[in-house]
Design a protein around this motif. Sequence first.
Motif, PDB file in Angstrom:
ATOM      1  N   PHE A  88     -59.203 -33.353 -17.985  1.00  0.00           N
ATOM      2  CA  PHE A  88     -58.840 -34.776 -17.809  1.00  0.00           C
ATOM      3  C   PHE A  88     -57.755 -34.999 -16.097  1.00  0.00           C
ATOM      4  O   PHE A  88     -57.444 -36.396 -16.259  1.00  0.00           O
ATOM      5  CB  PHE A  88     -58.810 -35.769 -18.244  1.00  0.00           C
ATOM      6  N   GLU A 144     -68.127 -35.209 -18.947  1.00  0.00           N
ATOM      7  CA  GLU A 144     -68.077 -35.489 -17.402  1.00  0.00           C
ATOM      8  C   GLU A 144     -68.539 -35.029 -16.322  1.00  0.00           C
ATOM      9  O   GLU A 144     -67.732 -35.407 -15.542  1.00  0.00           O
ATOM     10  CB  GLU A 144     -66.468 -35.200 -17.198  1.00  0.00           C
ATOM     11  N   GLN A 305     -54.748 -43.952 -20.264  1.00  0.00           N
ATOM     12  CA  GLN A 305     -55.552 -41.986 -19.685  1.00  0.00           C
ATOM     13  C   GLN A 305     -55.610 -41.530 -20.105  1.00  0.00           C
ATOM     14  O   GLN A 305     -54.774 -40.348 -20.100  1.00  0.00           O
ATOM     15  CB  GLN A 305     -55.040 -42.167 -18.293  1.00  0.00           C
ATOM     16  N   SER A 307     -58.011 -39.087 -23.596  1.00  0.00           N
ATOM     17  CA  SER A 307     -59.863 -39.108 -23.893  1.00  0.00           C
ATOM     18  C   SER A 307     -59.442 -39.429 -25.798  1.00  0.00           C
ATOM     19  O   SER A 307     -59.418 -38.154 -26.630  1.00  0.00           O
ATOM     20  CB  SER A 307     -61.116 -38.376 -23.915  1.00  0.00           C
ATOM     21  N   THR A 311     -60.911 -44.484 -27.384  1.00  0.00           N
ATOM     22  CA  THR A 311     -61.103 -45.030 -26.119  1.00  0.00           C
ATOM     23  C   THR A 311     -62.722 -44.949 -25.866  1.00  0.00           C
ATOM     24  O   THR A 311     -63.687 -46.018 -25.401  1.00  0.00           O
ATOM     25  CB  THR A 311     -60.510 -43.967 -24.915  1.00  0.00           C
ATOM     26  N   LYS A 312     -62.962 -42.982 -26.687  1.00  0.00           N
ATOM     27  CA  LYS A 312     -64.466 -42.785 -26.481  1.00  0.00           C
ATOM     28  C   LYS A 312     -65.159 -43.773 -27.671  1.00  0.00           C
ATOM     29  O   LYS A 312     -66.486 -43.924 -27.414  1.00  0.00           O
ATOM     30  CB  LYS A 312     -64.710 -41.470 -27.204  1.00  0.00           C
ATOM     31  N   ASP A 315     -66.215 -46.940 -25.146  1.00  0.00           N
ATOM     32  CA  ASP A 315     -66.888 -46.395 -24.137  1.00  0.00           C
ATOM     33  C   ASP A 315     -68.712 -46.370 -24.684  1.00  0.00           C
ATOM     34  O   ASP A 315     -69.315 -46.650 -24.540  1.00  0.00           O
ATOM     35  CB  ASP A 315     -66.345 -45.191 -23.671  1.00  0.00           C
ATOM     36  N   SER A 351     -58.884 -52.037 -19.807  1.00  0.00           N
ATOM     37  CA  SER A 351     -59.233 -51.044 -20.094  1.00  0.00           C
ATOM     38  C   SER A 351     -58.738 -49.841 -17.842  1.00  0.00           C
ATOM     39  O   SER A 351     -59.378 -50.737 -16.852  1.00  0.00           O
ATOM     40  CB  SER A 351     -60.981 -49.982 -19.681  1.00  0.00           C
ATOM     41  N   HIS A 353     -60.359 -47.267 -17.650  1.00  0.00           N
ATOM     42  CA  HIS A 353     -60.710 -45.626 -17.641  1.00  0.00           C
ATOM     43  C   HIS A 353     -62.887 -46.801 -16.915  1.00  0.00           C
ATOM     44  O   HIS A 353     -63.017 -48.281 -17.078  1.00  0.00           O
ATOM     45  CB  HIS A 353     -61.734 -45.592 -19.414  1.00  0.00           C
ATOM     46  N   ASP A 354     -62.672 -46.452 -15.520  1.00  0.00           N
ATOM     47  CA  ASP A 354     -63.931 -46.536 -14.735  1.00  0.00           C
ATOM     48  C   ASP A 354     -65.238 -46.778 -15.038  1.00  0.00           C
ATOM     49  O   ASP A 354     -66.122 -47.491 -15.653  1.00  0.00           O
ATOM     50  CB  ASP A 354     -63.668 -45.884 -13.832  1.00  0.00           C
ATOM     51  N   LYS A 355     -65.331 -45.949 -16.118  1.00  0.00           N
ATOM     52  CA  LYS A 355     -66.765 -45.547 -16.835  1.00  0.00           C
ATOM     53  C   LYS A 355     -66.753 -46.990 -18.286  1.00  0.00           C
ATOM     54  O   LYS A 355     -68.381 -47.819 -18.201  1.00  0.00           O
ATOM     55  CB  LYS A 355     -67.177 -44.341 -17.637  1.00  0.00           C
ATOM     56  N   LYS A 402     -64.847 -40.128  -9.881  1.00  0.00           N
ATOM     57  CA  LYS A 402     -64.262 -39.851 -11.037  1.00  0.00           C
ATOM     58  C   LYS A 402     -65.432 -39.264 -11.855  1.00  0.00           C
ATOM     59  O   LYS A 402     -65.660 -39.779 -13.190  1.00  0.00           O
ATOM     60  CB  LYS A 402     -63.816 -40.860 -11.738  1.00  0.00           C
TER      61      LYS A 402
END
Length: 790
Positions: A88, A144, A305, A307, A311-312, A315, A351, A353-355, A402
Amino acid sequence: MDNNFEQLVSALPLSSSFTFGIREITYILEKQNIDLSSSFIFESFESLVRLECWAWKVLSKDSYQWINQPNYLTLFHTLALFNKNLIFNYDNIKDGMKASLLIPDTIDQINDIFEQINRDKDDNGPFISIASVWFDNLALFVHENPEFDTSPIICHINQFIGQNYLMTEQYTFYLTQLQKPKLPQSIFTAKQLFYIKTCSFCLSAHLTAKAQHFLYTAEDILHYVGNDFVQIIEIHSHIIDMWSEQFLTCITHLIGFIAACCWWGGEKQKQINRLFHSEQIIYSYINSLIRIISYKPFYSHIKAQSSNDDTKLIDFCLFSLQTLAQNQDLIWFFRSKISVPDTLSTIAELSIHDKICLRAYIILGEILCNERLKDLKIADNLSLFFYDMLEHAWRHPSKSYKQIPIFHLLRGFLTLSKIDAIQQKTADLDKIPLFIEICDEYPITFDILWALSFNSDIQNKLRSNTAFMAKLVHLAKQCDNEQMRKMTHGILWNLESSHQDRGMSEFSEEKQFDIMISYSHKEKVLCKQIYDELTKAGYRIWIDFDQMHGNVMDAMAQAIEQSNVIIICMSEQYRRSNYCRAEAHYAFQRQLKIVPILLQKHYKPDGWLSFLIGQLLYVDFTKHEFVRAMKLLMKELQTEQMPEILMTALDSSSSTTSVFSGKEEIPLKGPLSVPLIFPKNMLDWTRKNVHDWLMENNLIQMSQLLVDCNGSSLLYLSDFIKNGETKQVLNLLQEESLRRTNEGLSLVELSYFQSLLDQQRSVMRSKVSRRSLRNTNRRKKLISSCCQII
């Protein structure tokens, strides 16, 4: 220190009776986990490779030799954290270098580790915990970097997990445990977490990366574990504040795994139907996911930033919702959840996180109608976010941003490109050259350009690019790919290169068809029934059952030109279809009578389709029995008048539209077929009369402002404007305009409106007089013709 690290690694023992250098290496790695220095990795790369190989060898040996030695345990946990950081926190290190450090050498080592896990009688054994962390890191890396999913080692790991852990009674036993509302902490053993967290995460990463050859199908997996999973989510989504850290881990990876199964391989609808046996179950599941993403304590973690499981979880929940939102039969249910757009907008804004941001924006693009998107005012943020990612991905050698491949970005934008607000923002940001640059390498871009080309500003930008226009013409003639030819024909059609000379004067009044049926092929079965009934009734019908080949735009145009009426079969799929939009648009230009019918349950016409049908009544085939709906359709087909539809509705950015007659551009204004007839006395005007009159005179804003006014209200308003205090009147109208239309009042339109009101009585009288004279002349001609025949 680098030399010292190299010497220490070279001296690492394979016998656990020797611990020389273990503490020192651990100390160096702990410092690196704080510093995150890329130079250390570059300078010590060979030593790090040897260290990782040594670690896999030790893990694969009988653990009793070292498992009780604290120095070894500390080193393995420290090295695991180093590996996670490597995934990461080192963007400047190539993925290939990372792979050589993370992926073990041989399948035998993996088999030996799994064998030790199976032999371990202690469900909380430290070896299971260490092995779990190491497999977790491999899953993170594949998640990733999905291109490494084809590694033989990775494939073997997931095949083994699928056969020996997932599809077993032990796995379902752990799922049954999790269905209880109150979970004792004792059930969360190291072995339970290995099954539910590690195995689920490894498989979800593997399947999401599009595993080609797996022992089981998605339907097999969902049939085996789906019911238990749905029960767990339904029970625990109501008590999120009671979740323990261990349960959060379990639920996170279960949601990710099931989302991967629904998304992976084949037709997604089959997987969804396998998981959800009824509409009520799928609605309940969507509600559960919405409750989870709406739980605000999770939001503090998506700002960082890292994992972490929070966050997951967000997502994976968004991944699940995205898959479900792409089922167009469920969009109405998402739209019924009033708070969802605000929740998704908040997540996208918070967020880093781009995803997560991308998923949130894609869901918004799927579920929001054009008007709601404007109300939320997120089109700007959404467009800027997407184009920033797209440009970075296009310029990057890996063609990704990313770890998000450019193809995934383009596929996500395909739906967004059909939204008028996004189209206009694309024009304003001048991003058409970017798409033109990309299109040769990624053909999906032509489909996006087709959607964007319904916008008049974008049309001008495309026309001005002579090289691209030449490319379109060449592809339309020479390309072997039929889908590509269809897209290029569609773009050229919107740019009027292929139909601008199809003048109105070319066509005789004799038509080969009474009716053309315009539909999305998703509704083919029902449309075939309608076609059969209309044919039995004696109508001559044109319908494309075989998905035309060749120049489909030209074939479509000929069908419209040879028909009197077009039946528009409305659904979400129809609204999203570039081809259907072009078809309906051209039928409108040619002044065909438009008869809308609704074929999708819960669908409400939105975007260009809503503007197109205007005030037309439609037959709802979802609320009436088929026989009853057909009677209503027959009745509508027999009516002669067609209410006016404002032509500007078809254009997302311009207030004027025109058709072509030869090379001369003729503005369209007023009725499309027969003139609208208004009651002589304005006091008798209905609300529909008022709306039609305003639209006939291009008073678009006033039509929205005065949507509830009838004729008497209109005259009362006119007197109020004339006789009231000017400033007060303007302030009141301005407030009402902002409330109803979200736009300031146009004084020019207001002035024109008032002048038309003053003229209306005399205009209406003159219209009636002229119409009466025309009817008299027609009768005279008819009598004269009859006399000649006699």
